[in-house]
Design a protein around this motif. Structure first.
Motif, PDB file in Angstrom:
ATOM      1  N   LEU A 282      -8.619  -1.120   3.592  1.00  0.00           N
ATOM      2  CA  LEU A 282      -7.595  -1.606   3.023  1.00  0.00           C
ATOM      3  C   LEU A 282      -7.889  -3.541   3.531  1.00  0.00           C
ATOM      4  CD1 LEU A 282      -5.463   0.592   1.248  1.00  0.00           C
ATOM      5  CD2 LEU A 282      -7.504  -1.355   0.276  1.00  0.00           C
TER       6      LEU A 282
ATOM      7  N   GLU B   7      -7.996   4.396   5.779  1.00  0.00           N
ATOM      8  CA  GLU B   7      -7.817   4.188   4.147  1.00  0.00           C
ATOM      9  C   GLU B   7      -7.469   2.723   4.302  1.00  0.00           C
ATOM     10  OE1 GLU B   7      -9.036   5.152   1.449  1.00  0.00           O
ATOM     11  OE2 GLU B   7      -9.960   6.634   1.434  1.00  0.00           O
TER      12      GLU B   7
ATOM     13  N   VAL C  98       0.958  -1.163   0.055  1.00  0.00           N
ATOM     14  CA  VAL C  98      -0.396  -0.031  -0.169  1.00  0.00           C
ATOM     15  C   VAL C  98       0.801   0.800   0.251  1.00  0.00           C
ATOM     16  CG1 VAL C  98      -2.048   1.776   0.829  1.00  0.00           C
ATOM     17  CG2 VAL C  98      -2.252  -1.334   1.106  1.00  0.00           C
TER      18      VAL C  98
ATOM     19  N   LEU D 198      -0.256   2.145  -9.503  1.00  0.00           N
ATOM     20  CA  LEU D 198      -1.008   0.790  -9.087  1.00  0.00           C
ATOM     21  C   LEU D 198      -0.322  -0.025 -10.736  1.00  0.00           C
ATOM     22  CD1 LEU D 198      -4.838   2.487  -8.150  1.00  0.00           C
ATOM     23  CD2 LEU D 198      -3.367   0.575  -7.022  1.00  0.00           C
TER      24      LEU D 198
ATOM     25  N   ALA E  32      -2.733  -0.741  -3.658  1.00  0.00           N
ATOM     26  CA  ALA E  32      -3.239   0.094  -3.168  1.00  0.00           C
ATOM     27  C   ALA E  32      -2.655   1.468  -3.551  1.00  0.00           C
ATOM     28  CB  ALA E  32      -3.884  -0.173  -1.827  1.00  0.00           C
TER      29      ALA E  32
ATOM     30  N   CYS F 290      -0.988   8.122  -7.773  1.00  0.00           N
ATOM     31  CA  CYS F 290      -1.692   7.223  -7.442  1.00  0.00           C
ATOM     32  C   CYS F 290      -1.632   5.342  -8.493  1.00  0.00           C
ATOM     33  CB  CYS F 290      -3.216   7.260  -7.210  1.00  0.00           C
ATOM     34  SG  CYS F 290      -3.053   7.698  -5.273  1.00  0.00           S
TER      35      CYS F 290
END
Length: 330
Positions: A208, A204, A173, A186, A192, A182
């Motif tokens: 997750l 967040e 993450v 990914l 994430a 972002c």
């Protein structure tokens, strides 16, 4: 190959902004026992170079005063015990001196450049690879199936961490400073990516992980991030600090650390002994380098700049728009 007596190198004229990086003339260094003289084809640009330029990160005793912690090129001379490497192409972790036409590299921290890997890519590997391996996998004990939170997800360190996590089955993450970054993270394989400017990474991460938290945090931010990082660590979690961009102090609850059996650790790479770095190089050669040789591991490249434009490369890094590694080419 005939080696000249004098070379062009990038000097720090005085502590300051990117414009203090200026080309100068230096004698070509001579390799001692166990050392290589590398005709530099490319040199990686790293955050510690920026700190050194500002006067905040002096080189360790005995190291070159020139910036540059990783190089790739041909070995054109060598000292006792390393002459068998003359004529080979290597990439190497160095304690300084990389921003030059020639650099001294310890044979122990040099790795062979395989077919299919460009010199610019090779120069982009050592500093981030050593750093992530030592801190995320050795000090942080990241293992297959675990969750890792990595700040600065599109930096050189962050992109290498994503790549290694993907190879070794760790769910990464990352936090990034924009939606486009972002998306890039990914695409690279992060499980994430959280835009820290618009979303609270603490909430967040909890969502997750189903409230369990992450097993390890790789932090380069420091300051007020430390308490927030600890808040998202699972029981028996490990927090590894490698930089302090937002400050060197933090207030945390040691009762919470005791209750949840958390580990707080960290390290800096440049001052470590050559013996230690050599051991790490041997581990990387055995565990990670096969992925480089097969093409499964490649550094994420942002931009290359000619050596004489080192100041522009530093401005690019400090601007914060880069994704992956910035490299100087000779």
């Amino acid at each position: 190959m005939q080696v000249p007596d004098v070379m062009t190198a990038i000097e720090i004229s005085t502590p300051g902004g990117p414009d203090v990086l200026v080309p100068g003339k230096r004698p070509v260094p001579q390799p001692g026992p166990g050392e290589l003289l590398v005709k530099v084809a490319a040199a990686g640009v790293n955050r510690p170079d920026v700190l050194q330029r500002r006067g905040a990160y002096p080189p360790p005793p005995g190291a070159s005063d020139l910036p540059g912690l990783e190089v790739a090129g041909e070995v054109v001379a060598a000292g006792q015990g390393a002459t068998h490497l003359i004529g080979t192409n290597v990439c190497a972790l160095v304690a300084g001196g990389g921003y030059a036409e020639y650099a001294i590299a310890p044979a122990g921290t040099s790795l062979p450049v395989p077919e299919g890997l460009s010199m610019a890519e090779a120069a982009a590997l050592p500093e981030t690879l050593f750093t992530v391996w030592i801190n995320l996998f050795e000090r942080g004990f990241a293992t297959e199936g675990e969750w890792a939170l990595i700040h600065g997800g599109t930096s050189g360190i962050g992109t290498m961490a994503i790549s290694l996590c993907k190879l070794f089955g760790v769910k990464a993450v990352v936090t990034c400073g924009g939606d486009d970054k972002c998306a890039a993270a990914l695409k690279l394989g992060a499980a994430a990516a959280i835009n820290y400017k618009t979303r609270d990474f603490v909430n967040e991460v909890r969502q997750l992980t189903g409230g369990a938290g992450v097993n390890v945090v790789l932090d380069m931010v420091g300051g007020d991030y430390i308490a927030r990082n600890l808040a998202v660590l699972a029981d028996d979690g490990r927090h590894v600090s490698i930089a302090t961009q937002r400050g060197v102090t933090a207030e945390v609850s040691f009762l919470d650390i005791m209750r949840r059996r958390l580990t707080l650790t960290g390290s800096t790479l440049r001052p470590r002994t050559l013996a230690f770095k050599t051991l790490v190089a041997e581990e990387l050669r055995a565990t990670v380098w096969p992925f480089v040789e097969s093409g499964q591991l490649r550094p994420v490249m942002d931009r290359t700049f000619p050596l004489r434009e080192a100041s522009a490369a530093h401005a690019r890094m400090e601007g914060g728009d880069h994704v992956g590694k910035i490299v100087l080419t000779v």
